[in-house]
Design a protein around this motif. Structure first.
Motif, short mmCIF file in Angstrom:
data_model
loop_
_atom_site.label_atom_id
_atom_site.label_comp_id
_atom_site.label_asym_id
_atom_site.label_seq_id
_atom_site.Cartn_x
_atom_site.Cartn_y
_atom_site.Cartn_z
N LYS A 32 -0.90 9.33 3.13
CA LYS A 32 0.53 9.03 3.14
C LYS A 32 0.98 8.65 1.74
CE LYS A 32 1.03 9.57 7.59
NZ LYS A 32 1.77 10.75 8.09
N ASP A 38 -4.21 7.36 0.90
CA ASP A 38 -2.80 7.03 0.68
C ASP A 38 -2.53 6.76 -0.79
OD1 ASP A 38 -2.55 7.17 3.43
OD2 ASP A 38 -2.24 5.02 3.72
N ASP A 81 6.56 10.03 1.94
CA ASP A 81 6.73 9.82 3.37
C ASP A 81 7.71 8.68 3.62
OD1 ASP A 81 4.67 11.63 4.74
OD2 ASP A 81 3.48 10.65 3.18
N SER A 122 13.91 7.69 6.08
CA SER A 122 12.66 7.58 5.31
C SER A 122 12.75 6.49 4.23
CB SER A 122 12.30 8.92 4.67
OG SER A 122 13.21 9.25 3.63
N LEU A 143 5.58 3.88 9.32
CA LEU A 143 4.27 4.51 9.18
C LEU A 143 3.22 3.64 9.88
CD1 LEU A 143 4.21 5.55 5.41
CD2 LEU A 143 4.67 7.02 7.37
#
Length: 198
Positions: free
Chosen positions: A4, A86, A125, A172, A197
């Motif tokens: 992510k 990530d 993301d 987002s 998330l």
């Protein structure tokens, strides 16, 4: 499995670097930053932020940020994400859209297009916008300021509003009041990021 991509944005002295590093530690993510965290980065960063470079044209400024970002994505961000790790970044595309597109007057759309080319279309993301009253930012900055920090109150007012406009209505984006202590702000960030998330 792709990692992510979490980006921290905001004006100067909002706590981005501190909070991005802390979130990266909590998530076991790769922390990175712009400009500067790639092979050409230190040289580009020095040019961009040195107050002595007051002759640097605003077009050159925008293109230098894009060049740093292109190399950053190629060397650091995309390979890390593709490895399944990530990435938490201190600044990304929205910084250029706001600082150069809005603050410098080139237009958000024009700068966004340059950034799309530079990044190959890679988007975060989630974007965490740390927002604070400009008077508090000014006190936090103190007297020793880089070239952009010296841009003036009106420039920084436009930057703040530009960020808020980008975030409005975009699921987002996570807008966080960063006027509290480091621990208080970290709790707000964790709650918001976890909601978007898990």
């Amino acid at each position: 499995m792709a990692g992510k991509f979490i980006v921290f944005e905001g004006g100067d002295a909002t706590g981005k670097s501190t909070q991005a590093r802390l979130l990266a530690e909590r998530r076991g993510a790769r922390f990175t930053f712009e400009p500067g965290d790639c092979s050409i980065g230190p040289a580009v960063r020095s040019i961009l932020l040195d107050p002595a470079n007051d002759h640097l044209s605003f077009r050159a400024e925008a293109l230098l940020y894009a060049a740093d970002r292109a190399q950053h994505v190629e060397e650091v961000i995309r390979p890390t994400l593709e490895s399944g790790v990530d990435v938490v970044a201190d600044r990304y595309v929205s910084s250029s859209v706001v600082y150069q597109g809005i603050g410098r007057g080139f237009g958000a759309a024009a700068i966004a297009e340059i950034s799309r080319f530079a990044t190959g279309g890679l988007l975060p993301d989630i974007t965490v916008l740390l927002d604070v009253d400009p008077s508090l930012s000014d006190r936090r900055l103190g007297g020793d300021r880089d070239r952009l920090e010296q841009a003036g109150d009106e420039f920084h007012r436009m930057v703040r509003q530009g960020y808020l406009d980008l975030a409005e209505g975009d699921d987002s984006w996570l807008v966080i009041d960063s006027s509290g202590s480091i621990a208080e702000v970290a709790v707000r960030i964790d709650a918001g990021v976890t909601e978007i998330l898990p």
